[in-house]
Scaffold this motif. Structure first.
Motif, mmCIF file in Angstrom:
data_model
loop_
_atom_site.group_PDB
_atom_site.id
_atom_site.type_symbol
_atom_site.label_atom_id
_atom_site.label_comp_id
_atom_site.label_asym_id
_atom_site.label_seq_id
_atom_site.Cartn_x
_atom_site.Cartn_y
_atom_site.Cartn_z
ATOM 1 N N GLU A 7 0.829 -1.195 0.000
ATOM 2 C CA GLU A 7 0.000 0.000 0.000
ATOM 3 C C GLU A 7 0.869 1.252 0.000
ATOM 4 O O GLU A 7 1.965 1.242 0.551
ATOM 5 N N ARG A 9 0.563 5.499 0.831
ATOM 6 C CA ARG A 9 -0.270 6.483 1.513
ATOM 7 C C ARG A 9 0.147 7.868 1.051
ATOM 8 O O ARG A 9 1.309 8.238 1.162
ATOM 9 N N TYR A 11 -1.121 12.121 1.035
ATOM 10 C CA TYR A 11 -1.964 13.146 1.636
ATOM 11 C C TYR A 11 -2.205 14.179 0.542
ATOM 12 O O TYR A 11 -1.288 14.525 -0.201
ATOM 13 N N ASN A 149 7.538 5.242 -0.159
ATOM 14 C CA ASN A 149 6.090 5.132 -0.299
ATOM 15 C C ASN A 149 5.675 5.125 -1.775
ATOM 16 O O ASN A 149 4.669 4.524 -2.128
#
Length: 160
Positions: A7, A9, A11, A149
């Motif tokens: 996954e 993530r 923002y 990420n």
């Protein structure tokens, strides 16, 4: 056989006005760098700005060449300059903005694969994450707390 779930993530800020002031200032530097891009073939200008832990800000823009492999993306222009001019400094944060001369870019444009790999090298080298903010010309801005990420299965020196 087993399944592995990966996954990422992110923002998302709806506009530049939502960014913290220091990030907004860095993104403004990236916009200025984007305006200096040399992109006569793709008509796609990209600017990047990197904040170092010594408070220096290093900028880069994409520089194209008729022999396409000879050009360089904005992110790599900036990161290689930072690495060569400030070899002991850590890269804290990177802001990236991209815009087309033929259409309006309104969604976040992430670094390409080659740039992700180059950023990963420095993130691993400094053993600290690099925050990455990226956007088009206008609209939302995405934030990743780390390059890892954006490139979860990194190729690094541990496999060599």
């Amino acid at each position: 056989m087993k399944e592995i779930k990966i996954e990422s993530r992110l923002y998302v800020f709806d506009s530049l006005q939502e960014l913290p002031k220091d990030v907004l200032s860095l993104m403004e530097k990236a916009v200025q760098a984007r305006e200096k891009a040399y992109a006569p073939y793709s008509n796609f200008n990209v600017g990047a700005a990197i904040l170092l832990d010594n408070n220096e800000i290093v900028c880069g823009s994409n520089q194209e060449n008729a022999s396409y492999p000879s050009g360089l993306c904005a992110e790599r222009t900036a990161i290689y300059y930072a690495g060569s001019q400030f070899p002991g400094a850590k890269m804290v944060r990177m802001a990236i903005t991209a815009g087309s001369k033929t259409s309006k870019t309104t969604k976040p444009i992430p670094p390409c694969g080659a740039c992700r790999q180059a950023i990963a090298e420095y993130e691993i080298k400094q053993d600290a994450p690099i925050e990455i903010y990226f956007m088009g010309e206008t609209g939302a801005i995405a934030k990743s707390n780390s390059l890892a990420n954006l490139l979860p299965l990194m190729f690094d020196k541990s496999v060599l």
